[in-house]
Design an enzyme around this catalytic site. Structure first.
Site, short mmCIF file in Angstrom:
data_model
loop_
_atom_site.label_atom_id
_atom_site.label_comp_id
_atom_site.label_asym_id
_atom_site.label_seq_id
_atom_site.Cartn_x
_atom_site.Cartn_y
_atom_site.Cartn_z
N SER A 131 0.82 -1.22 0.00
CA SER A 131 0.00 0.00 0.00
C SER A 131 0.85 1.27 0.00
N ARG A 273 -24.54 -11.40 35.35
CA ARG A 273 -25.27 -10.16 35.59
C ARG A 273 -26.77 -10.45 35.75
N GLY A 344 -23.89 -3.81 28.46
CA GLY A 344 -24.42 -2.51 28.90
C GLY A 344 -23.29 -1.51 29.10
N GLY A 345 -23.41 -0.68 30.13
CA GLY A 345 -22.40 0.35 30.40
C GLY A 345 -21.01 -0.24 30.63
N GLU A 368 -5.77 -6.06 4.02
CA GLU A 368 -5.66 -7.22 3.10
C GLU A 368 -6.86 -7.28 2.15
N GLU A 372 -15.31 -4.49 0.22
CA GLU A 372 -15.73 -4.22 -1.17
C GLU A 372 -14.81 -4.94 -2.15
N1 CAA Z 1 -4.83 -14.02 -7.19
C1 CAA Z 1 -3.92 -14.13 -8.19
N2 CAA Z 1 -3.75 -13.21 -9.13
C2 CAA Z 1 -4.56 -12.12 -9.08
C3 CAA Z 1 -5.53 -11.95 -8.09
C4 CAA Z 1 -5.66 -12.95 -7.11
N3 CAA Z 1 -6.54 -12.87 -6.12
N4 CAA Z 1 -6.16 -10.77 -8.30
C5 CAA Z 1 -5.61 -10.23 -9.37
N5 CAA Z 1 -4.64 -11.04 -9.86
C6 CAA Z 1 -3.79 -10.81 -11.02
C7 CAA Z 1 -4.59 -10.91 -12.30
O1 CAA Z 1 -4.62 -12.23 -12.78
C8 CAA Z 1 -3.79 -9.99 -13.22
O2 CAA Z 1 -2.65 -10.62 -13.72
P1 CAA Z 1 -2.50 -11.01 -15.29
O3 CAA Z 1 -2.93 -9.79 -16.05
O4 CAA Z 1 -1.08 -11.35 -15.41
O5 CAA Z 1 -3.45 -12.14 -15.48
C9 CAA Z 1 -3.27 -8.92 -12.27
O6 CAA Z 1 -3.31 -9.48 -10.96
C10 CAA Z 1 -4.12 -7.65 -12.28
O7 CAA Z 1 -5.43 -8.02 -12.01
P2 CAA Z 1 -6.67 -7.17 -12.50
O8 CAA Z 1 -6.56 -6.87 -13.95
O9 CAA Z 1 -7.88 -7.88 -12.03
O10 CAA Z 1 -6.40 -5.79 -11.70
P3 CAA Z 1 -7.41 -4.75 -11.09
O11 CAA Z 1 -6.62 -3.53 -10.90
O12 CAA Z 1 -8.67 -4.67 -11.87
O13 CAA Z 1 -7.82 -5.38 -9.65
C11 CAA Z 1 -7.41 -5.99 -7.35
C12 CAA Z 1 -6.87 -5.89 -8.79
C13 CAA Z 1 -8.00 -7.38 -7.16
C14 CAA Z 1 -8.45 -4.98 -6.99
C15 CAA Z 1 -6.14 -5.81 -6.51
O14 CAA Z 1 -5.60 -4.54 -6.77
C16 CAA Z 1 -6.36 -5.97 -5.02
O15 CAA Z 1 -6.39 -7.10 -4.53
N6 CAA Z 1 -6.47 -4.86 -4.26
C17 CAA Z 1 -6.48 -4.91 -2.81
C18 CAA Z 1 -5.07 -4.76 -2.30
C19 CAA Z 1 -4.85 -5.40 -0.98
O16 CAA Z 1 -5.43 -6.41 -0.65
N7 CAA Z 1 -3.94 -4.83 -0.21
C20 CAA Z 1 -3.53 -5.41 1.03
C21 CAA Z 1 -2.20 -4.85 1.45
S1 CAA Z 1 -1.36 -5.89 2.63
C22 CAA Z 1 -2.14 -5.67 4.08
O17 CAA Z 1 -3.13 -5.02 4.15
C23 CAA Z 1 -1.49 -6.36 5.26
C24 CAA Z 1 -2.15 -6.12 6.53
O18 CAA Z 1 -3.02 -5.32 6.62
C25 CAA Z 1 -1.83 -6.80 7.71
P1 FAD Z 2 -9.10 3.07 -0.66
O1 FAD Z 2 -8.60 2.11 -1.63
O2 FAD Z 2 -8.92 4.51 -0.93
O3 FAD Z 2 -10.65 2.78 -0.41
C1 FAD Z 2 -11.54 3.71 0.22
C2 FAD Z 2 -12.94 3.10 0.19
O4 FAD Z 2 -13.37 2.95 -1.18
C3 FAD Z 2 -13.00 1.69 0.79
O5 FAD Z 2 -14.24 1.51 1.44
C4 FAD Z 2 -12.91 0.79 -0.42
O6 FAD Z 2 -13.50 -0.47 -0.21
C5 FAD Z 2 -13.70 1.60 -1.44
N1 FAD Z 2 -13.31 1.26 -2.81
C6 FAD Z 2 -12.12 1.51 -3.44
N2 FAD Z 2 -12.12 1.02 -4.67
C7 FAD Z 2 -13.34 0.43 -4.86
C8 FAD Z 2 -13.94 -0.27 -5.94
N3 FAD Z 2 -13.30 -0.53 -7.08
N4 FAD Z 2 -15.21 -0.71 -5.78
C9 FAD Z 2 -15.87 -0.50 -4.62
N5 FAD Z 2 -15.35 0.14 -3.57
C10 FAD Z 2 -14.09 0.60 -3.67
N6 FAD Z 2 -0.89 -2.40 3.55
C11 FAD Z 2 0.26 -3.06 3.27
O7 FAD Z 2 0.69 -3.09 2.11
N7 FAD Z 2 0.95 -3.70 4.23
C12 FAD Z 2 0.53 -3.70 5.52
O8 FAD Z 2 1.19 -4.30 6.38
C13 FAD Z 2 -0.67 -3.03 5.86
N8 FAD Z 2 -1.10 -2.97 7.14
C14 FAD Z 2 -2.16 -2.15 7.46
C15 FAD Z 2 -2.48 -1.93 8.80
C16 FAD Z 2 -3.46 -1.02 9.14
C17 FAD Z 2 -3.78 -0.78 10.57
C18 FAD Z 2 -4.18 -0.33 8.12
C19 FAD Z 2 -5.24 0.70 8.46
C20 FAD Z 2 -3.90 -0.59 6.80
C21 FAD Z 2 -2.88 -1.48 6.45
N9 FAD Z 2 -2.52 -1.68 5.12
C22 FAD Z 2 -1.37 -2.37 4.82
C23 FAD Z 2 -3.22 -0.98 4.06
C24 FAD Z 2 -4.57 -1.58 3.71
O9 FAD Z 2 -4.39 -2.78 3.00
C25 FAD Z 2 -5.35 -0.54 2.89
O10 FAD Z 2 -5.73 0.48 3.78
C26 FAD Z 2 -6.55 -1.13 2.20
O11 FAD Z 2 -6.16 -2.03 1.19
C27 FAD Z 2 -7.48 -0.05 1.61
O12 FAD Z 2 -6.77 0.91 0.87
P2 FAD Z 2 -6.99 2.48 1.14
O13 FAD Z 2 -6.81 2.70 2.60
O14 FAD Z 2 -6.14 3.23 0.22
O15 FAD Z 2 -8.52 2.75 0.80
#
Ligand code: CAA
Ligand code: FAD
Length: 384
Positions: A131, A273, A344-345, A368, A372
């Site tokens: 991110s 309670r 409750g409280g 993760e 949505e």
């Molecule tokens: N598994 C495997 N491959 C995947 C996949 C999946 N679940 N989702 C997408 N891909 C691949 C696709 O196959 C594609 O690859 P190819 O073109 O080579 O086939 C590529 O990724 C791009 O996919 P899309 O064209 O579907 O891309 P998109 O931009 O329309 O959508 C998305 C991608 C699914 C929305 C992706 O951006 C996503 O998962 N977003 C959420 C990000 C996220 O989960 N962040 C978490 C950060 S870590 C974290 O949060 C840790 C923590 O808190 C503790």
């Molecule tokens: P945005 O993507 O800006 O989304 C804002 C709102 O719009 C959300 O409700 C979302 O669901 C909605 N939205 C966006 N796009 C769409 C769509 N196409 N259709 C419908 N709704 C949509 N990231 C890491 O890489 N590593 C980490 O270790 C990690 N740890 C985290 C720990 C904490 C405590 C927090 C708060 C976040 C962490 N993240 C980490 C980031 C986290 O994965 C992102 O915050 C998350 O993926 C959402 O991205 P954003 O905050 O930019 O929200």
């Protein structure tokens, strides 16, 4: 409760892991959990113990210092630890299912020997950095760049919201190398702390999971050896997505544990309670809340175990993981709110734990992949 009668074919080993995690959580995490949350104090001692007990590299092969366990064991441990301390379980989840898994599945032998062996034992912990300030859900729109300088990469940019941001020694950093190739021009680099140009930014002051350390990370002309790229050139986005598929099972288990922890407290409280001359539990309105909580938690548990089992059987688990994470996190938010209501409280003050569960539950709907984004993943699989 807990899959009574069905048992989901849990083996003696599975039950032993569950019991070990449960007693560790009760004996070593429960004391001080309120203070660590209040003070946003990183659980240094507790994380060290998790390493000693084998909870930080559970699924890693023993060859690299891990426990060699399956995903079902991992979710059982995640659930028990999350029933008490979701800050510790997110630290555990990132290290196990993002960092260790990613390295073991896709890293080179040299990378595994250098990094995985230490990460799996908890000697060091890792972070997963996808991110950015302007790229969360829309993860392909990376601004961080890894410029190819033939023998090394030059890393520039900012990562946001990084769990284990300060406490980690090794970071898996996703960055754009070739913009023309879009997501197929992205790489994942193993980046060590302490390199010139690598700065840990501010610590976030969070609503929940307050004892975990969430930081921004800043990179200015950081030189990364080519040998630290994971997989082939351009594999970084696929790496992040496939790793997150498994990560989502871990967070689903975390959400399940938070819900179950709050439910257990509410059930106990309802029998202690009294109001209007009887136990709270004897009011049908309260019984119905608890019945609905128990039902939804059990349904979440089945989805979590199913996703874990599919992964263990090397079957496609993308949709199952997204469903488990979506459902369990929604159940966690709802069930923890009901647990506060039943208290409750007393539910509104820190001493009774349920308000912390309610604050901790919220993040499971966001990180993760937000709820949505899970729906988007599930929907795409429906017509694939
Ligand atoms: N598994 C495997 N491959 C995947 C996949 C999946 N679940 N989702 C997408 N891909 C691949 C696709 O196959 C594609 O690859 P190819 O073109 O080579 O086939 C590529 O990724 C791009 O996919 P899309 O064209 O579907 O891309 P998109 O931009 O329309 O959508 C998305 C991608 C699914 C929305 C992706 O951006 C996503 O998962 N977003 C959420 C990000 C996220 O989960 N962040 C978490 C950060 S870590 C974290 O949060 C840790 C923590 O808190 C503790
Ligand atoms: P945005 O993507 O800006 O989304 C804002 C709102 O719009 C959300 O409700 C979302 O669901 C909605 N939205 C966006 N796009 C769409 C769509 N196409 N259709 C419908 N709704 C949509 N990231 C890491 O890489 N590593 C980490 O270790 C990690 N740890 C985290 C720990 C904490 C405590 C927090 C708060 C976040 C962490 N993240 C980490 C980031 C986290 O994965 C992102 O915050 C998350 O993926 C959402 O991205 P954003 O905050 O930019 O929200």
């Amino acid at each position: 409760l807990e899959l009574q009668g069905l048992n989901f074919n849990l083996s003696e080993e599975h039950l032993a892991v569950k019991e070990a995690a449960r007693s560790f959580a009760q004996d070593e995490l429960l004391p001080g959990v309120i203070d660590r949350d209040n003070e946003a104090k990183f659980p240094t001692e507790q994380v060290k113990r998790m390493g000693e007990l084998g909870f930080l590299g559970m699924m890693v092969s023993p060859e690299y210092g891990g426990g060699g366990m399956d995903t079902v064991s991992y979710v059982l441990a995640m659930e028990e630890i999350s029933k008490v301390d979701a800050s510790c379980s997110v630290i555990m989840s990132v290290n196990n299912s993002l960092v260790c898994y990613g390295l073991e599945a896709y890293g080179s032998e040299e990378q595994k020997q250098t990094y995985l062996t230490r990460l799996a034992t908890g000697e060091i912990i890792g972070a997963f950095c996808l991110s950015e300030p302007e790229a969360g859900s829309d993860a392909t729109s990376q601004s961080t760049t890894a410029e190819d300088k033939s023998d090394h990469y030059l890393l520039n940019g900012t990562k946001n919201w990084i769990t284990n941001g300060n406490s980690s020694s090794v970071c898996l950093v996703i960055a754009q190398t070739d913009r023309e190739k879009k997501h197929r021009g992205i790489n994942c680099l193993i980046v060590e702390k302490g390199l010139p140009g690598f700065v840990v930014g501010k610590k976030e002051d969070k609503m929940g999971i307050r004892a975990s350390d969430t930081h921004s990370l800043l990179f200015t002309d950081v030189k990364i050896p080519k040998a630290n790229r994971i997989g082939d050139d351009g594999f970084g986005f696929k790496f992040a997505m496939t790793t997150l598929n498994g990560g989502r099972i871990g967070i689903a288990a975390q959400a399940l544990g938070i819900a179950a922890g709050a439910y257990e407290l509410a059930l106990n409280y309802s029998q202690e309670r009294r109001s209007f001359g009887k136990q709270l539990f004897d009011h049908q309105a309260i019984q119905f809340k608890l019945a609905e909580m128990a039902t939804k938690i059990e349904a979440a548990r089945l989805l979590v175990y199913k996703a874990a089992r599919l992964k263990d059987e090397h079957k496609d688990y993308v949709q199952a993981a997204a469903m488990a994470k979506l459902f369990a996190s929604e159940v966690a938010m709802w069930a923890t709110t009901e647990a506060v209501q039943i208290h409750g409280g007393y539910g509104y003050v820190k001493e009774f734990h349920v308000e912390r569960f309610m604050r901790d539950a919220k993040i499971t709907q966001i990180y993760e992949g937000t709820s949505e984004i899970q729906k988007l993943v599930i929907a795409r699989e429906l017509i694939r």
